[in-house]
Every structure is written in structure tokens, then in C-alpha cells.
Design a protein around this motif. Sequence first.
Motif, short mmCIF file in Angstrom:
data_model
loop_
_atom_site.label_atom_id
_atom_site.label_comp_id
_atom_site.label_asym_id
_atom_site.label_seq_id
_atom_site.Cartn_x
_atom_site.Cartn_y
_atom_site.Cartn_z
N SER A 78 -9.78 -17.58 -57.66
CA SER A 78 -9.45 -18.98 -57.92
C SER A 78 -10.30 -19.53 -59.06
O SER A 78 -11.53 -19.44 -59.01
CB SER A 78 -9.70 -19.82 -56.67
N PRO A 79 -9.68 -20.08 -60.09
CA PRO A 79 -10.47 -20.65 -61.19
C PRO A 79 -11.25 -21.88 -60.76
O PRO A 79 -12.24 -22.25 -61.38
CB PRO A 79 -9.40 -21.00 -62.24
N ARG A 80 -10.81 -22.51 -59.66
CA ARG A 80 -11.52 -23.68 -59.14
C ARG A 80 -11.42 -23.65 -57.62
O ARG A 80 -10.33 -23.60 -57.05
CB ARG A 80 -10.87 -24.96 -59.67
N SER A 81 -12.56 -23.62 -56.95
CA SER A 81 -12.56 -23.64 -55.49
C SER A 81 -13.52 -24.71 -54.99
O SER A 81 -14.38 -25.18 -55.72
CB SER A 81 -12.93 -22.26 -54.92
N ILE A 82 -13.36 -25.07 -53.72
CA ILE A 82 -14.05 -26.22 -53.16
C ILE A 82 -14.91 -25.79 -51.97
O ILE A 82 -14.48 -24.98 -51.15
CB ILE A 82 -13.04 -27.29 -52.67
N PHE A 83 -16.10 -26.37 -51.87
CA PHE A 83 -16.93 -26.18 -50.68
C PHE A 83 -16.72 -27.36 -49.73
O PHE A 83 -16.59 -28.51 -50.17
CB PHE A 83 -18.41 -26.06 -51.05
N ALA A 84 -16.67 -27.04 -48.44
CA ALA A 84 -16.40 -28.05 -47.43
C ALA A 84 -17.46 -28.00 -46.34
O ALA A 84 -18.15 -26.99 -46.17
CB ALA A 84 -15.01 -27.84 -46.82
N ARG A 85 -17.56 -29.09 -45.60
CA ARG A 85 -18.42 -29.11 -44.44
C ARG A 85 -17.60 -28.83 -43.18
O ARG A 85 -16.63 -29.51 -42.90
CB ARG A 85 -19.11 -30.47 -44.33
N LYS A 86 -18.04 -27.81 -42.46
CA LYS A 86 -17.40 -27.43 -41.19
C LYS A 86 -18.29 -28.00 -40.08
O LYS A 86 -19.39 -27.50 -39.83
CB LYS A 86 -17.29 -25.91 -41.09
N ASN A 87 -17.82 -29.05 -39.43
CA ASN A 87 -18.67 -29.80 -38.50
C ASN A 87 -18.57 -29.27 -37.07
O ASN A 87 -17.49 -29.23 -36.48
CB ASN A 87 -18.25 -31.27 -38.52
N TYR A 88 -19.69 -28.87 -36.54
CA TYR A 88 -19.78 -28.55 -35.12
C TYR A 88 -21.24 -28.57 -34.71
O TYR A 88 -22.14 -28.44 -35.55
CB TYR A 88 -19.14 -27.19 -34.78
N PHE A 89 -21.49 -28.74 -33.44
CA PHE A 89 -22.87 -28.80 -32.95
C PHE A 89 -23.22 -27.48 -32.27
O PHE A 89 -22.50 -26.99 -31.41
CB PHE A 89 -23.08 -29.94 -31.95
N TYR A 90 -24.33 -26.94 -32.70
CA TYR A 90 -24.90 -25.77 -32.02
C TYR A 90 -26.39 -25.79 -32.35
O TYR A 90 -26.78 -26.17 -33.46
CB TYR A 90 -24.24 -24.47 -32.50
#
Length: 482
Positions: A78-90
Motif C-alpha cells: 500500500s502506498p499509503r496505510s493508516i495506524f489505528a488504535r485497537k481499544n481493549y482492557f487487559y
Amino acid sequence: MSKNKLVQGYEVVIGFETHAQLSTQSKIFSRAPTAFGAEPNTQACAVDLALPGTLPVMNKGAVERAIEFGLAIGSHISPRSIFARKNYFYPDLPKGYQISQFEIPVVVGGQVEFFLGDEKKTVRLVRAHLEEDAGKSLHEDFIGQSGIDLNRAGTPLLEIVTEPDIRSSEEAVAYAKELHKIVTWIGICDGNMQEGSFRCDANVSVRRPGEPLGTRREIKNLNSFKFMQQAIDYEVRWQIEQIEDGHAIQQATVLFDPDTGETRAMRTKEDAADYRYFPDPDLPPLVIADEWVQRVKAAMTELPRTMAARFVADYGLPEYDATTLTQSKAMAAYFEAAAKACGQAKLVSNWVMGELSRRLNSGEVSIESAPVSAAQLAALITRIADGTISNNAAKQVFEALWSGEASDVDAVIEAKGLKQMNDSGALEKIIDEVIAANADNVAQYKAGKEKAFNALVGQIMKASKGKANPGQVNELLKQKLA
């Protein structure tokens, strides 16, 4: 429809998620080290702990390793990709979220090809995305307490996700081994399953042929190929029994217990919506220019599939041989060195895949430490090819080399008197004597009984004390009986 045999009338459907720890010296968003085995919480910095005021910074080496993997399996980068927040508690997730990729991963598509027996299989990949690892919970049962080690927090991972293309536990193991070979071959992961560098999760479901996909259960953290097959086999049997007893399968995450050989539910399985993914505001989009991809490609080692194709083209090997010989760089290098030295590529292939591999496996020896070098094997095969020794005699020579009894092929042949009898005059004399002494077999052969011919050959080999060249014996005997 899969060609695999159905299990009690059900089709097995398996998809894989593999976490490969990338071979960088520092973490994916910080400069903290990633070395295995350090004292707990000595390799976690302020960024890994998400202390106030800290910001993540992308590790260029992790991106380049992801690009290498995508190139190795024919993916789209991918010439452009995105980082995301994966929300969970541990407890071992200090930020309360994991930085991962969701909608636009860095690697899209591709496929992994391998052999299951002599049948070629292909597993399609959905994606491979970059993410950070979490920490680790440590449970001290003898004192009834648990602790958290955050050394792994922020360690760079490449999560590799397949389509549900796998149809048996054997196929799953073959896929996992091929993927393991690829990531270690190109050097992006050390592949150490015991240390958690290569962790596999299997999504397993069953269905009647032609029906929609069944409900899957995810077997987490399979850390050996042996346990992988056992876990999947048990899970398949368990799901079929549940369905036959009228129970519905509930989506869940399960663990495999090697001591009992059973899987057990750990928690209900979440869907993507449960993680509330959203783009990480602290990280800009990852932009990969084509020039960067081309630089990475130019620096890569020859890929196993490319090398296998070259072995087919340059040495005339069957595709199965070429694929088997490129299971590791060391084996490929051994084969090629021996083939170049003696010019008998197919014979070398047969010996490497046969006698040499058998000895290595039984002695638990790596090919790098094999007592018989590529040069010695080439010398041995040269003597088979030029008729100096038979295949049976060659095994005696190989044994002497392997045990360290001797190091020179010709010296072993002389010392043990293993040279074949290639003197046609002496051989004809033996054949004439055997024909004269076995009139019944001669008559039976002339009456069309092929077994009688084999009996005559056996008598000739016995009379020559096994030194006659079998090919020459067959040719001369047929001439005399014509």
C-alpha cells in the motif's frame, strides 16, 4: 470444493493469523531494545508505558521488513496505510489500546504455495499489517500472585492473515512451516516459536459440504507444529460432536493444553466493532513511495520460490525436488555446491532428500553440521555415475564418511574393495558359467517368464560377489539369451 477427505461428513475450514516478531533491534515506536530474556520490566521505556507527554515514532526498519514480506509473497504494498488504535482492557496493555492497522494495512493480498505430499497447495492471504505487541502476565501460582512484565510491550509484529482456504490439520501445519520458512529465509523474523517470535492462531470451523461457513473458534498461541496439529484435530472432533449432539457452536477464543491434548475456552471471541478502532491521532499516515519499494527489492536475497524455479530451469529438477531442496538456505546451498561439483543434479537431489536427510533427522543434526560435506557427496556421486561403484556400495562409502572412519571417497572404495566389475571379458565368463549351470531358468525365460531372467541376474551378482555392474549384466545377459 476441497479435494480433502471429509471428517465424518463435515468439511473442515481453517484460517490462520500469524504474529511474526520483526528482527529489529528496537521497538516499533520507541528506541527501547527487543532482546529476549532480559529481567522483567528492564526494556520498557516511557513511550512503551504511554506516560503523559510521550509520542510514538515509526521504526523505519519495521516498515522495510513488512515491505520485504509483501514482495516475497507477491502482495500489493500500500502506498499509503493508516495506524489505528485497537481499544481493549487487559493488565499487560499499559495504554489501554494497541497501535495496529485496520482499514488500510501495509500489505494486501498475496499467496503462499507449498506441497502437501506431492500435491501443490495455495493459501491466499488477506493482509499483513504492522502492530505493537502487548506485555506479558506472569502468574506465580506458588505465592498466589500475578505480575506484569512489559519488556515485550511495543515489540514490532507483522500479523499475517489468510483467507479460510485450509482444509485439514496437515495442510495447516504445511502452510505454517512454509510461512515460517519464508520469514526466516528473508531474515525478517528469527522464527523462534518457543520464545514467541512466531505465534500462530488457527480459526477453526466445520460445515456440511455446500453449506455456509460455520462458526469459528480461534485457537491462540500455538507454539509448535506438533501441538498445532493436535489442537486442530481435537477442536474439529469437539465441534463435530457438539453439532451432532444438537448444540450450536459459540464464537470463542480457546487455548490448547498439551498435557491433556484438549482445547478449552478462554473468553468469548470479540468482533472488530468491539475494539472501537479509530485512526491514531499521534501517528501520520505511513507513505511508501515506489522508489523505497524498489530499493528494498534490490537488496533482498534470492527468494525460495525464485531459487526453486531456477533449480528446475538450470538443473532439470522436478518441481517437487526443487521445492523440497529450498526448504532452507543451507540445504539449497548444499545441493547446489554438490550439483556444480559433479554435474549430476538429479542424483544429488535424490541423495540429499533421501539418505542425507534420513541421517540428519535420525541424528537430529543440522545440514550445516553434516559429517559428509557437499564436496564429499559430489565425489561419491561421481563414482556412482561413472560406474566405479554400485548404489549399494555407495551406501557403504557414505556410512564410512558419516561415521568419520575416512574422509576420501576413493580411499574407502579401495580399502573396502567396492569397485564394480566393468571388465566385459571377465563378466562374460561369469555369465556363460551361470547360463550353463541354470538351464531350467534359461528355458523358462525363453518361454516368456521374466522372473527367470531376474533369477539369472541374481546368480551372476552372487558369483561376482556383488561387484558386477547391474546395467552391464542386464545388457550382456539379454544379448546372450536372444
